[in-house]
Design a protein around this motif. Structure first.
Motif, short mmCIF file in Angstrom:
data_model
loop_
_atom_site.label_atom_id
_atom_site.label_comp_id
_atom_site.label_asym_id
_atom_site.label_seq_id
_atom_site.Cartn_x
_atom_site.Cartn_y
_atom_site.Cartn_z
N SER A 1 74.63 -15.70 -6.09
CA SER A 1 75.06 -15.70 -7.59
C SER A 1 74.36 -16.85 -7.71
O SER A 1 74.03 -16.94 -9.42
CB SER A 1 76.44 -14.92 -7.84
OG SER A 1 75.86 -13.72 -7.10
N THR B 1 71.43 -17.37 -10.02
CA THR B 1 71.92 -16.97 -11.41
C THR B 1 72.18 -17.09 -12.08
O THR B 1 72.09 -17.95 -13.74
CB THR B 1 72.58 -15.23 -11.71
OG1 THR B 1 71.91 -14.29 -10.69
CG2 THR B 1 73.43 -14.59 -12.55
N PHE C 1 68.80 -12.27 -1.10
CA PHE C 1 69.75 -11.44 -1.89
C PHE C 1 68.90 -10.18 -2.20
O PHE C 1 70.27 -9.38 -2.41
CB PHE C 1 70.11 -12.53 -3.30
CG PHE C 1 70.95 -12.58 -3.65
CD1 PHE C 1 71.95 -11.05 -3.65
CD2 PHE C 1 70.83 -13.03 -5.15
CE1 PHE C 1 73.54 -11.71 -4.55
CE2 PHE C 1 72.27 -13.22 -5.73
CZ PHE C 1 73.17 -11.90 -5.42
N ILE C 2 68.09 -9.94 -2.86
CA ILE C 2 67.60 -8.83 -2.84
C ILE C 2 68.09 -7.44 -2.03
O ILE C 2 67.86 -6.42 -1.55
CB ILE C 2 66.16 -8.71 -2.88
CG1 ILE C 2 65.56 -9.40 -4.33
CG2 ILE C 2 65.26 -7.19 -2.54
CD1 ILE C 2 64.36 -9.99 -4.47
N ARG D 1 71.38 -6.86 -1.23
CA ARG D 1 71.89 -5.35 -1.70
C ARG D 1 71.00 -4.25 -1.84
O ARG D 1 71.97 -2.90 -1.30
CB ARG D 1 71.01 -5.90 -3.55
CG ARG D 1 72.00 -6.30 -4.53
CD ARG D 1 73.00 -6.10 -4.87
NE ARG D 1 74.13 -6.36 -5.72
CZ ARG D 1 74.91 -7.92 -5.39
NH1 ARG D 1 75.14 -8.25 -3.69
NH2 ARG D 1 75.11 -8.34 -5.96
N ALA E 1 63.49 -7.93 -8.56
CA ALA E 1 65.47 -8.44 -8.58
C ALA E 1 65.76 -7.04 -9.35
O ALA E 1 67.11 -6.67 -8.94
CB ALA E 1 65.53 -9.97 -8.40
N GLU E 2 65.53 -7.52 -10.94
CA GLU E 2 65.66 -6.34 -11.88
C GLU E 2 66.42 -5.58 -11.50
O GLU E 2 67.66 -4.32 -11.79
CB GLU E 2 65.42 -6.90 -12.97
CG GLU E 2 66.28 -6.45 -14.29
CD GLU E 2 65.07 -6.37 -15.69
OE1 GLU E 2 65.80 -5.87 -16.47
OE2 GLU E 2 64.26 -7.42 -15.39
N GLU F 1 77.77 -14.33 -0.69
CA GLU F 1 77.33 -13.64 -2.15
C GLU F 1 77.91 -14.39 -3.38
O GLU F 1 77.09 -15.02 -4.43
CB GLU F 1 78.83 -12.40 -2.66
CG GLU F 1 78.67 -11.39 -4.10
CD GLU F 1 76.71 -10.77 -4.46
OE1 GLU F 1 76.78 -10.39 -5.87
OE2 GLU F 1 76.84 -10.41 -3.55
N LEU G 1 70.29 -7.48 -10.01
CA LEU G 1 70.13 -8.80 -10.05
C LEU G 1 69.58 -9.56 -11.10
O LEU G 1 68.51 -8.92 -11.55
CB LEU G 1 69.85 -8.90 -8.87
CG LEU G 1 70.52 -8.80 -7.38
CD1 LEU G 1 69.35 -9.81 -5.91
CD2 LEU G 1 72.11 -9.67 -7.03
N ASP G 2 70.26 -11.09 -11.31
CA ASP G 2 69.58 -11.42 -12.42
C ASP G 2 69.53 -12.81 -12.30
O ASP G 2 69.75 -13.45 -12.19
CB ASP G 2 70.52 -11.75 -13.30
CG ASP G 2 70.43 -12.07 -15.19
OD1 ASP G 2 68.97 -12.20 -15.18
OD2 ASP G 2 71.25 -12.93 -15.60
N TYR G 3 67.83 -12.70 -12.20
CA TYR G 3 67.59 -13.97 -11.72
C TYR G 3 66.73 -14.98 -12.20
O TYR G 3 65.88 -14.76 -13.30
CB TYR G 3 66.29 -13.43 -10.81
CG TYR G 3 66.25 -13.53 -8.70
CD1 TYR G 3 67.73 -12.58 -8.84
CD2 TYR G 3 65.25 -13.38 -7.96
CE1 TYR G 3 67.67 -12.46 -7.19
CE2 TYR G 3 65.71 -12.95 -7.02
CZ TYR G 3 67.29 -12.56 -5.88
OH TYR G 3 67.62 -12.59 -5.28
#
Length: 227
Positions: free
Chosen positions: A132, A136, A19-20, A23, A90-91, A128, A95-97
């Motif tokens: 998420s 998340t 996911f990272i 992005r 991630a942040e 996507e 992204l909010d893991y």
């Protein structure tokens, strides 16, 4: 209009670096397109299946720390430190893991759903949504009922998605992706194959992806000049 640059990406829904990497690649592709201007070729992306832990049960009885400690033989305290580091990276990419609520599961059905979505022209949206949901929102991405809900959320037909998953319609496509990964020698994900000839392993920085895309574009321009 130049011929599109094809990028094939092997990844697993349960892979935090995938996911990272997604992005960072998206930012790199945007940087390339901006630098190239109006003459920039389209960058076309296709995702391919890769299972990091195919022996994982659909309903794992435990949290992410317990899974990784058992799967990798690591000390739980080390795992917690690793997850904190990944959460911070991630942040930094927006992204909010939330590993505390993550539901570890087998991802084979999620991969089948990705192929179903590709057949409907919505693979990127599905990927996507799955990432998420998993990292998340703490949603379950291993059971058919939950996957059908996620498919419906991006506009796919619920009944068709259920039929595809329950019949294993796309299982052969998942297996074909995994076989291709073996042929390429891919041993970890994310793995990016750009224009069928350049391999980029891991969640590299956006600039790296922009440079590889730029290299492909410049090589094409040289060929056109020589022709």
């Amino acid at each position: 209009m130049s011929e599109p640059i094809k990028v094939d990406i092997w990844s697993d829904i349960a892979c935090p670096w995938c996911f990272i990497g997604k992005r960072k690649f998206e930012r790199g592709a945007a940087e390339f397109s901006e630098a190239a201007g109006d003459s920039a070729p389209e960058v076309v992306v296709e995702y391919h299946s890769y299972e990091l832990a195919p022996d994982t049960p659909v309903d794992f009885d435990g949290d992410e720390v317990e899974f990784l400690a058992g799967h990798k033989g690591m000390d739980p305290a080390q795992v917690q430190q690793m997850l904190a580091r990944v959460t911070g990276i991630a942040e930094a990419t927006g992204l909010d893991y939330n590993f505390d609520i993550l539901k570890h599961t087998n991802t084979i059905k999620a991969h089948e759903l990705m192929h179903f979505a590709k057949a409907q022209g919505k693979q990127l949206e599905m990927g996507e949504r799955l990432f998420s949901a998993y990292f998340t929102e703490g949603r379950h991405v291993g059971r058919v009922d939950d996957l059908v809900d996620l498919a419906a959320e991006i506009g796919l037909d619920r009944d068709e998605a259920r039929s595809a998953l329950e019949s294993n319609r796309y299982l052969a496509d998942v297996d074909a992706d995994k076989a291709q990964a073996m042929q390429y020698g891919i041993q970890g994900v994310p793995f990016f194959v750009v224009d069928g000839k350049y391999g980029v392993s891991g969640a590299q920085e956006a600039q790296t992806f922009a440079q590889v895309l730029g290299q492909v574009w410049s090589e094409r321009a040289e060929v056109e000049v020589q022709a």
